[in-house]
Design a protein around this motif. Structure first.
Motif, PDB file in Angstrom:
ATOM      1  N   GLU A 123       0.859  -1.186   0.000  1.00  0.00           N
ATOM      2  CA  GLU A 123       0.000   0.000   0.000  1.00  0.00           C
ATOM      3  C   GLU A 123       0.892   1.233   0.000  1.00  0.00           C
ATOM      4  O   GLU A 123       1.746   1.382   0.866  1.00  0.00           O
ATOM      5  CB  GLU A 123      -0.912  -0.004   1.233  1.00  0.00           C
ATOM      6  CG  GLU A 123      -1.778  -1.264   1.347  1.00  0.00           C
ATOM      7  CD  GLU A 123      -2.479  -1.360   2.682  1.00  0.00           C
ATOM      8  OE1 GLU A 123      -2.903  -0.309   3.197  1.00  0.00           O
ATOM      9  OE2 GLU A 123      -2.587  -2.481   3.219  1.00  0.00           O
ATOM     10  N   ILE A 124       0.674   2.117  -0.973  1.00  0.00           N
ATOM     11  CA  ILE A 124       1.525   3.292  -1.143  1.00  0.00           C
ATOM     12  C   ILE A 124       0.658   4.545  -1.101  1.00  0.00           C
ATOM     13  O   ILE A 124      -0.287   4.677  -1.883  1.00  0.00           O
ATOM     14  CB  ILE A 124       2.271   3.251  -2.497  1.00  0.00           C
ATOM     15  CG1 ILE A 124       3.015   1.929  -2.664  1.00  0.00           C
ATOM     16  CG2 ILE A 124       3.219   4.428  -2.623  1.00  0.00           C
ATOM     17  CD1 ILE A 124       3.495   1.677  -4.085  1.00  0.00           C
ATOM     18  N   GLU A 125       0.987   5.468  -0.197  1.00  0.00           N
ATOM     19  CA  GLU A 125       0.286   6.742  -0.097  1.00  0.00           C
ATOM     20  C   GLU A 125       1.178   7.855  -0.646  1.00  0.00           C
ATOM     21  O   GLU A 125       2.376   7.900  -0.346  1.00  0.00           O
ATOM     22  CB  GLU A 125      -0.075   7.049   1.360  1.00  0.00           C
ATOM     23  CG  GLU A 125      -1.062   6.061   1.965  1.00  0.00           C
ATOM     24  CD  GLU A 125      -1.349   6.340   3.423  1.00  0.00           C
ATOM     25  OE1 GLU A 125      -2.386   5.864   3.922  1.00  0.00           O
ATOM     26  OE2 GLU A 125      -0.535   7.029   4.080  1.00  0.00           O
ATOM     27  N   LEU A 126       0.586   8.746  -1.425  1.00  0.00           N
ATOM     28  CA  LEU A 126       1.380   9.799  -2.052  1.00  0.00           C
ATOM     29  C   LEU A 126       0.495  10.975  -2.414  1.00  0.00           C
ATOM     30  O   LEU A 126      -0.737  10.920  -2.324  1.00  0.00           O
ATOM     31  CB  LEU A 126       2.088   9.260  -3.295  1.00  0.00           C
ATOM     32  CG  LEU A 126       1.222   8.599  -4.383  1.00  0.00           C
ATOM     33  CD1 LEU A 126       0.763   9.619  -5.416  1.00  0.00           C
ATOM     34  CD2 LEU A 126       1.966   7.468  -5.064  1.00  0.00           C
ATOM     35  N   SER A 127       1.131  12.055  -2.859  1.00  0.00           N
ATOM     36  CA  SER A 127       0.439  13.236  -3.346  1.00  0.00           C
ATOM     37  C   SER A 127       1.234  13.762  -4.534  1.00  0.00           C
ATOM     38  O   SER A 127       2.135  13.085  -5.041  1.00  0.00           O
ATOM     39  CB  SER A 127       0.315  14.288  -2.238  1.00  0.00           C
ATOM     40  OG  SER A 127      -0.433  15.397  -2.669  1.00  0.00           O
TER      41      SER A 127
ATOM     42  N   ASP B  92     -12.491  18.919  -4.605  1.00  0.00           N
ATOM     43  CA  ASP B  92     -11.599  17.969  -5.273  1.00  0.00           C
ATOM     44  C   ASP B  92     -10.167  18.492  -5.327  1.00  0.00           C
ATOM     45  O   ASP B  92      -9.208  17.756  -5.057  1.00  0.00           O
ATOM     46  CB  ASP B  92     -12.094  17.686  -6.688  1.00  0.00           C
ATOM     47  CG  ASP B  92     -13.335  16.800  -6.705  1.00  0.00           C
ATOM     48  OD1 ASP B  92     -13.659  16.228  -5.650  1.00  0.00           O
ATOM     49  OD2 ASP B  92     -13.964  16.684  -7.766  1.00  0.00           O
ATOM     50  N   ALA B  93     -10.015  19.769  -5.688  1.00  0.00           N
ATOM     51  CA  ALA B  93      -8.680  20.343  -5.795  1.00  0.00           C
ATOM     52  C   ALA B  93      -7.973  20.314  -4.443  1.00  0.00           C
ATOM     53  O   ALA B  93      -6.783  19.987  -4.354  1.00  0.00           O
ATOM     54  CB  ALA B  93      -8.763  21.778  -6.324  1.00  0.00           C
ATOM     55  N   ALA B  94      -8.713  20.645  -3.377  1.00  0.00           N
ATOM     56  CA  ALA B  94      -8.123  20.633  -2.034  1.00  0.00           C
ATOM     57  C   ALA B  94      -7.817  19.212  -1.585  1.00  0.00           C
ATOM     58  O   ALA B  94      -6.765  18.937  -1.004  1.00  0.00           O
ATOM     59  CB  ALA B  94      -9.062  21.316  -1.045  1.00  0.00           C
ATOM     60  N   ALA B  95      -8.748  18.293  -1.859  1.00  0.00           N
ATOM     61  CA  ALA B  95      -8.568  16.908  -1.414  1.00  0.00           C
ATOM     62  C   ALA B  95      -7.353  16.270  -2.062  1.00  0.00           C
ATOM     63  O   ALA B  95      -6.564  15.579  -1.411  1.00  0.00           O
ATOM     64  CB  ALA B  95      -9.823  16.094  -1.727  1.00  0.00           C
ATOM     65  N   GLU B  96      -7.161  16.508  -3.357  1.00  0.00           N
ATOM     66  CA  GLU B  96      -6.032  15.902  -4.045  1.00  0.00           C
ATOM     67  C   GLU B  96      -4.708  16.490  -3.578  1.00  0.00           C
ATOM     68  O   GLU B  96      -3.656  15.894  -3.786  1.00  0.00           O
ATOM     69  CB  GLU B  96      -6.190  16.068  -5.558  1.00  0.00           C
ATOM     70  CG  GLU B  96      -7.331  15.232  -6.125  1.00  0.00           C
ATOM     71  CD  GLU B  96      -7.396  15.253  -7.643  1.00  0.00           C
ATOM     72  OE1 GLU B  96      -6.426  15.736  -8.263  1.00  0.00           O
ATOM     73  OE2 GLU B  96      -8.396  14.787  -8.205  1.00  0.00           O
ATOM     74  N   ARG B  97      -4.768  17.649  -2.938  1.00  0.00           N
ATOM     75  CA  ARG B  97      -3.548  18.257  -2.419  1.00  0.00           C
ATOM     76  C   ARG B  97      -3.239  17.799  -1.001  1.00  0.00           C
ATOM     77  O   ARG B  97      -2.070  17.614  -0.633  1.00  0.00           O
ATOM     78  CB  ARG B  97      -3.699  19.794  -2.447  1.00  0.00           C
ATOM     79  CG  ARG B  97      -2.556  20.570  -1.829  1.00  0.00           C
ATOM     80  CD  ARG B  97      -1.248  20.309  -2.519  1.00  0.00           C
ATOM     81  NE  ARG B  97      -0.149  21.005  -1.856  1.00  0.00           N
ATOM     82  CZ  ARG B  97       1.136  20.704  -2.005  1.00  0.00           C
ATOM     83  NH1 ARG B  97       1.478  19.706  -2.790  1.00  0.00           N
ATOM     84  NH2 ARG B  97       2.060  21.381  -1.371  1.00  0.00           N
ATOM     85  N   ILE B  98      -4.273  17.586  -0.193  1.00  0.00           N
ATOM     86  CA  ILE B  98      -4.080  17.326   1.230  1.00  0.00           C
ATOM     87  C   ILE B  98      -4.273  15.853   1.602  1.00  0.00           C
ATOM     88  O   ILE B  98      -3.538  15.300   2.417  1.00  0.00           O
ATOM     89  CB  ILE B  98      -5.046  18.208   2.059  1.00  0.00           C
ATOM     90  CG1 ILE B  98      -4.732  19.691   1.811  1.00  0.00           C
ATOM     91  CG2 ILE B  98      -4.949  17.894   3.541  1.00  0.00           C
ATOM     92  CD1 ILE B  98      -5.722  20.636   2.448  1.00  0.00           C
ATOM     93  N   VAL B  99      -5.280  15.219   1.004  1.00  0.00           N
ATOM     94  CA  VAL B  99      -5.591  13.827   1.324  1.00  0.00           C
ATOM     95  C   VAL B  99      -4.736  12.916   0.446  1.00  0.00           C
ATOM     96  O   VAL B  99      -4.602  13.162  -0.754  1.00  0.00           O
ATOM     97  CB  VAL B  99      -7.090  13.537   1.084  1.00  0.00           C
ATOM     98  CG1 VAL B  99      -7.410  12.081   1.386  1.00  0.00           C
ATOM     99  CG2 VAL B  99      -7.944  14.468   1.941  1.00  0.00           C
TER     100      VAL B  99
END
Length: 333
Positions: free
Chosen positions: A26-30, A101-108
């Motif tokens: 499992e890989i988490e990234l932004s 969406d824009a905020a979520a893809e940056r923070i989450v």
């Protein structure tokens, strides 16, 4: 780094049933947009993506089914397309959704969840991670509010209590060393979901005469660690071994039954050019190797117990440094 040999293999590569052991990653990234990540992963893994729901895509590849998702249920479950909502609200909400969406893809974090893969297939993950870095993927160090991880779910050689206890003991002895190598980000250090096992449990676990049956092994752990929030989470394994017993201590729909350990400690430092997936994997293999060599494990456990005693030496010496020197002297690193 030689891509052909970057991921080392443990000595015990097969289960007692004769099949090659598998591991989920499992890989988490932004740093990448959701669609960009899905399309890039499909290209790199040779698969075809299907959008299953908002921010959840399944990617069918020759390695199996990957899932790519935004790691936030509230954002994923927003449903402005629901026809029960008035048209005016849906139209107005659409503009708000773009901002969300824009905020979520940056923070989450965006998350890539692999299928169970054979150990020998892990070079595909090495290539994937390095390619995502080149495309602009970011990890934990990019912002103070990021706390992204890289998690491993390695299948065990067998499920005998004696085997499991050796893995637990090897991990306990090497926890400080592993944390120093892979728990670098300040945001994850202050979270509760990667805490070590309780001291009361590790004192029991590391005793020379500790040889429980399965029931006692689970009870000993759950009495002081009834939570998913551990650097090595045993609850998926316990759900596989004895779900009714686990339910007496903790019920959580997020716990998925599987015959694996759940190693949650490492950061995802994907934007660091000196960091690789194999950096994390190869250190896990050290745990594997130590668990395999009973004599070395007994020696390190004795040193570990000595390090816990109150003494002037222990006040001025670090177990992390001592364990690293021991690993080097024995040829593990």
């Amino acid at each position: 780094m030689n891509q052909a040999t970057s991921c080392k293999m443990p000595e015990i590569l097969n289960t007692t049933a004769g099949k090659e052991r598998r591991v989920g990653v499992e890989i988490e990234l932004s740093g990448l947009g959701y669609e960009q990540l899905v399309n890039l992963a499909a290209e790199l893994l040779g698969g075809k993506a299907v959008l299953e729901s908002r921010y959840v895509s399944k990617l069918e590849t020759p390695l199996g089914s990957f899932v790519i998702e935004l790691d936030s249920d509230p954002v994923k479950e927003l449903a402005l397309e629901d026809e029960r909502l008035p048209q005016s609200i849906r139209e107005l909400g659409g503009h708000a959704m773009e901002v969300i969406d824009a905020a979520a893809e940056r923070i989450v974090p965006l998350e890539i969840v692999s299928p169970p893969m054979r150990f020998s297939q892990l070079e595909h993950i090495e290539v994937l991670v390095d390619s995502l870095r080149k495309a602009g993927a970011l990890g934990s160090r990019d912002a103070i509010y990021f706390a992204f991880g890289l998690q491993l779910n390695p299948e065990l050689p067998n499920l005998e209590p004696a085997t499991l206890v050796r893995y637990y003991q090897a991990f306990t002895a090497l926890y400080d060393w592993l944390k120093a190598r892979h728990q670098l980000d300040i945001s994850r250090k202050f979270t509760t979901y990667i805490e070590p096992w309780s001291t009361r449990y590790t004192d029991l676990l590391m005793a020379d005469d500790y040889a429980p049956d399965q029931h006692q092994m689970m009870v000993d752990y759950l009495d002081t660690n009834p939570t998913r929030n551990r650097a090595l989470d045993l609850l998926p394994l316990f759900a596989h071994l004895d779900k009714p017993l686990l339910d007496q201590y903790v019920e959580d729909p997020r716990i998925k039954s599987r015959p694996t350990l759940h190693y949650r400690l490492p950061d995802c430092d994907i934007d660091n050019p000196e960091w690789h997936f194999s950096s994390v994997w190869n250190d896990w293999v050290v745990v594997e190797q130590l668990a395999t060599h009973a004599g070395d494990l007994a020696e390190l456990r004795a040193l570990f117990r000595e390090s816990r005693k109150i003494s002037l030496r222990n006040l001025t010496h670090s177990w992390q440094v001592a364990s690293e020197k021991w690993l080097s002297s024995k040829g593990y690193v």
